[in-house]
Enzyme design. Structure first.
Site: not given
Lengths: 369, 401, 369, 401
Positions: D126-128, D244
């Site tokens: 995840q590239g946040y 989720e």
């Protein structure tokens, strides 16, 4: 797996909610408190009219044959209204005691009056010295002719101040016995007081109180007493959630309204987070109340014990957190008798101690393994 | 580094102890130790007894008739009085208005008011808070209009402790509505018997009525009863906040509360043994008492620093003492509630008034003071600058946040 | 009543502070960690040169004859620098053990080397199974000719990984005896590790280790062991305060620097208050360290016990609070090995467990009454 | 109101339990239960085994090849896997990028990526987060300039879990620097083998290196790998946050941690008896386990609500589960540290790698996983929206503050 109330339960809940909204708002409650005895027979009759007094009584004795989940639906709104009248004491705890004792004659003699609300019953199971241990009271019963004579001292901190009949536990022949003792029985000294939460409580001095053979309810009372205690925890948990939810709502409203430093104090993050902690606690409390209601009659002893212990320990922790933070967030006004939140604080403080405090239930939980 | 009191201080402690033992009326002592309600006579009587001994104003310098005690001796004095069951000296005259008068009052004001504070003759209350201004004190709205030699004051104060007994109220009022909030405030001394002063008691959840609303309707206050300059009142009020550092932590009172709690927990039982012997209860009690031991050291550190110079302004030290002192006091009262369990329920405030029954068979008489203490102590984290405000102060002044 | 250091103590403190600033900044420390054995003999020599190894050794044995308050002055800045070298183990705990045993010959044989830093000593008093109880070790000494043979297992979590000599407690004739055991003694298996805080620790397997008569230090060691434990708590408390203060400073700095949502995160009140809690805890910890230093040798047993127990319980609580909140306020960067705060967190976590955890000391305090 | 699983769900639980017992490699199981480090082979092997069973994507609807389980069944599945010592399924592909692709991806993107996620073939990260943007995600600075059919991406991502193993990274990049922070962001899928992608591991205080910095230097990304519309990336990212809710509380993992803790506390001694029998330790353990019992009910309440409709957006319920789940997980790990006491000290990360020694006489081998767990769990209250951010969300969305 289902977390919904049935339609009947929803109806019951709404009925009680409406009753509280219409007849038991904060002003109405203050009027009741301002007079002796601090609770209202008229309200009691109305509650009986709604069927609350009959909730757990078997249909054969004029009751509704309800379950602890029905009690959950009914008592949560009563807690929201801080209703002073002894529904928990009479309709939940005393009803369970009598019914669980499995004594047909006693049930026939007592439960119809209990169900109709004609007479108010309160448990007198605890004693000052024995603290939360119900198994070995110092109060003793002797056989006398066909009947009994009782000596000792009991406390009745759940509704005792309003009771017409006490259900007194005593040691008899090294076992535990349960007796129905009218409040006006000769030799019974009932010291009626109000609790710091405003509810009617009592301490009893039992000095050679003579009872007929029919005053004894069932044989050995150990199981009935334990069962009543577990159902009591479930009922108290339901009431606690109602009180907590209302406390959270009052506090959030106050934070939005009260201005300091040119803005609502609810814009200060530290106060926001404190109020969030209260909200989260009230949600945990609801989970606890569900757990207790669903499992307090579970046939498996370990399952039942863990559920009841977990529920009451959680209710206690959350009640303290919600009550204390509510006062702190309200500031001075929260301390005043005029303002509702102080009444919620007091009731939540009482709930924390009734039917076992946190340390008691942590030990019970650990013991259950 | 030496935590022991020197011999002279120990001798002083002995002197205080002996005096209190001899001079404190037994009825008063029993009320204090029993957690019963004190009336004005109890409190004033003790103030007068101290005054006769020359100890009427423990924190005052000699120049104003005080004993000129070091901060350490003041601490010892407070501790001994608290442990012996003496009434707490009311701070409004002695520790609040008096330092302001000493620093900013005119000689006439000093002469007129200080001796009567010390003797216990004049009782004071504090007119700071208003319904709309709690933590945000500077937003106060009570207005004083100058008309010749008098100010005409209109407004409302609240949470005014002991106003029902007070002879005088020191009061913040707005004298310049146009100025910035903190710039238009003056510091007035108001005779509580003035026309237009109405006191209405507020019942708190412990059943007591020690705080009040004070309504001010066209109350005339001679200009000579303004302290210092007009519109400089905020400066004087700030001088006062956090001024007091010897007793703000309430170590003596909490020591007595711990002693009471241990007695209580030796009487009350858990699992058939004294609560004191229950491992969980004992651990919780140890936690509270340890926190108090540490607080005492922290307090003595501050006092000993004060004794070295005149670092007398408000400061983060006062905030720490206030934060922890109030939290610990509340924790002790919670444990007392735990020790009593269900038996703390019966509550009848009337049985806390008058002569002490001392009858432990009377469930309500035994329980009410314990519950009342728990309920009333909730205020300590709110008043005197709420604990949230204290944290803001530390964040700004120490941490630079 | 006096809370000031003497001029000598101030000088000592400043000397150590300067040493840490000049020679033991975070980069220097990382270089030491990056190599085996994870601590530096060269630094140890320097610390000896400053007199730290001689601090508590009597002058007669080449020491400075210092007090626990001197140790307070010296160890607080060592804690600030997270100095890995075993000053606490050798110069404080081992020195006290030997000196308190009152054994002239042993003192003469061991203390000069300890004072000079020539040899590093570490206590091996604890055992895995006995937990924090020092009074009844499972390790046993048998008499063998004029000497002794030892069997058992010890832990040496305070500096043990760097020790040349272990001071091992063992049961002898139902009493407690103390032995100086060289790290290379035949039969002694020293498992050297680094602690999760980076300090050198060891576990010892003692398998028929044969010692001469002169290896035994003093007669019954009960008092010496207790005394060393109390002095150890004072020293550890001093170190803890240094670590906490630096952690608070790092955190406050970070809150001022780090920007989110267009402003420094230190402008968020919830984070401010968390940092204030850390600061207040560090002040309480300093009071605790003073209390321990001033009273750890108090002749009155109750006074001493209460002070040491109160101090360690407080240090433990504050260490956890300061460490955990520091990580939380730093966010991800605080978790990294590259950033200092994670090292403070680890050391504070270790300090919480060394020489008795919170529950242990709460019980001791309650026992003291 | 019924807390019991129905018969069909109980049968399903049995099916899961039997499958896991049969299919989970013993070496992997031992590593998980021992708290040892898993390598890519362990994790991928388990994903593939599940895929063979048709359970590779427990949370996916049937339309995309998932089993179409109800939230309750997903919860049961997670709990059984956790208790049995199965590796935790990595969420980045299955639970993070997949729902976004299902909702907003093109059919081509769905076909290209979803099957390989389910089979365990493609690993995602995840590239946040960026060095300057943690809680304030919208302040991200990585820029993507459109040049014909490609975006040229420059910038830096951080805290990128498992980037060292990942085949793909889903990534938020700024495509319009002039727009308001949240309006100029796009959602790109980046092949980790692209030229210009550099991964640098970050060592955390538990000694592990599961997070990384990812440097992006003139990385070319085909426009066809943009999900949804240009500059609408924030909408897709928000869709994902709090999406989720079945496993966010980590009930299964905490259940296993409690079971481990009880075993540990039965071995370790306090005052000569097992730690489990110590009244204080037992009470602290009971507190944690009770909190977990209650969390499970709260989680099931949320799940059962989800099962009724498609109330699938982020919400306060997810925040409560995240807050309490992480606090309880940390509390359990603290108790494990307490149970070990001093003996938790020896730490050697290397002994957590490779085959499990299982040698309790090796002090460091026994201690390291316990301490590593305590250290690593501190991150749980920071990542995924720090717990402070969760409280802000509840304050806004529920309390209206």
């Amino acid at each position: 797996m289902d977390f919904d109330f049935t339609e009947e339960q929803q109806l019951l809940r709404q009925t009680v909610e409406r009753f509280v909204a219409d007849r038991y708002d904060f002003d109405a409650r203050r009027k009741i408190i301002a007079q002796e005895p601090g609770w209202s027979r008229a309200i009691w009759s109305d509650l009986a009219g709604l069927g609350l007094t009959a909730l757990l009584v078997p249909e054969a004795q004029g009751g509704l044959g309800g379950t602890p989940v029905d009690a959950l639906a009914a008592l949560e709104p009563l807690g929201k209204g801080l209703v002073l009248e002894p529904v928990l004491a009479s309709a939940i705890v005393a009803a369970t005691l009598i019914e669980s004792a499995g004594d047909a004659a006693a049930s026939a003699a007592l439960l119809p009056d209990l169900a109709s609300g004609e007479r108010i019953f309160a448990p007198a199971l605890y004693e000052r010295a024995a603290r939360y241990d119900l198994s070995a009271p110092g109060t003793r019963a002797r056989r006398q002719g066909a009947g009994f004579a009782l000596d000792g001292a009991k406390t009745a901190m759940c509704g005792g101040g309003a009771a017409d009949v006490f259900l007194v536990s005593a040691r008899l022949d090294d076992g535990l016995a349960l007796f129905a003792v009218p409040a006006d029985a000769p030799g019974l000294l009932v010291q009626r007081e109000r609790g710091y939460d405003g509810t009617p409580v009592a301490t009893l001095l039992v000095d050679d109180v003579k009872l007929g053979a029919d005053a004894r309810i069932g044989a050995d009372a150990t199981a009935a007493v334990a069962r009543a205690r577990d159902v009591a925890v479930a009922g108290l948990a339901a009431e606690a959630v109602g009180a907590m939810r209302q406390t959270v709502a009052l506090t959030a409203d106050y934070l939005k309204t009260r201005q300091q430093f040119g803005r609502p104090i609810g814009s200060f993050q530290a106060l926001q987070h404190a109020c969030v902690d209260m909200f989260v606690a009230s949600e945990e409390a609801w989970s606890a109340a569900i757990l207790a209601a669903a499992r307090c009659l579970d046939p498996d002893a370990r399952t039942r014990m863990r559920a009841v212990a977990a529920a009451k320990a959680t209710i206690n922790r959350c009640a303290r957190l919600v009550g204390q933070k509510a006062i702190q967030l309200h500031g001075g006004v929260g301390m005043t008798d005029e303002y509702a939140v102080s009444h919620y604080f007091r009731r939540l403080a009482a709930i924390e101690r009734l039917f076992g405090d946190t340390d008691y239930w942590l030990k019970e939980y650990a013991r259950a393994g | 580094m030496n935590l022991s009191y020197d011999d002279a201080d120990e001798a002083f402690r002995g002197e205080v102890r002996a005096f209190v033992a001899a001079a404190l009326p037994e009825a008063t002592r029993r009320k204090v130790l029993g957690g019963f309600e004190l009336d004005k006579h109890d409190m004033q009587g003790w103030q007068k007894a101290l005054h006769r001994q020359g100890w009427g104003a423990p924190s005052w310098p000699k120049a104003f008739g005080g004993p000129g005690w070091t901060p350490v001796r003041q601490f010892i004095f407070d501790e001994e009085c608290a442990m012996a069951g003496a009434p707490r000296l009311l701070p409004f005259g002695l520790k609040m208005v008096a330092p302001v008068l000493m620093a900013f009052g005119s000689p006439e004001q000093q002469q007129r008011f200080l001796p009567a504070i010390m003797s216990g003759e004049d009782w004071w209350c504090q007119g700071y808070s208003e319904p709309g201004s709690g933590s945000d004190l500077a937003s106060l709205r009570t207005r004083a209009e100058r008309r010749g030699d008098v100010y005409v004051v209109n407004g409302q104060k609240t949470w005014t402790t002991m106003a029902q007994y007070a002879d005088w109220m020191f009061c913040l009022v707005r004298t310049d509505a146009a100025a910035k909030p903190q710039a238009g405030i003056s510091f007035l001394l108001i005779d509580m018997r003035s026309k237009g002063v109405t006191v209405r008691p507020i019942r708190l959840m412990d059943g007591g009525c020690e705080v009040n609303e004070v309504f001010l309707d066209d109350v005339e206050v001679p200009v000579s009863l303004r302290v210092g300059e007009e519109n400089k009142g905020w400066t004087y009020a700030k001088y006062l906040l956090g001024h007091e550092r010897t007793n703000i932590a309430g170590v003596g009172l909490s020591r007595r509360a711990v002693a009471d709690l241990k007695e209580l927990a030796a009487r009350e039982t858990i699992d058939g043994a004294p609560a004191l012997a229950d491992p969980l209860f004992a651990a919780r009690l140890a936690e509270a008492e340890i926190a108090l031991d540490i607080l005492e050291i922290t307090n003595l550190r501050v006092i000993s620093e004060d004794a070295k110079g005149d670092r007398r302004g408000p400061g983060p030290a006062a905030s720490i003492l206030k934060l922890r002192g109030t939290e610990i006091g509340q924790a002790i009262s919670e444990l007392a509630m735990q020790a009593m369990g269900e038996n703390a329920m019966p509550f009848d405030r009337d049985r806390m008034v008058g002569e002490v029954a001392g009858n432990r068979d009377d469930a309500a008489a035994a329980a009410t003071p314990v519950a009342a203490e728990y309920l009333t102590l909730r205020k300590t984290t709110i008043y005197g600058g709420s604990n949230e405000i204290q944290k803001n102060i530390i964040a700004q002044t120490v941490l630079g946040l």
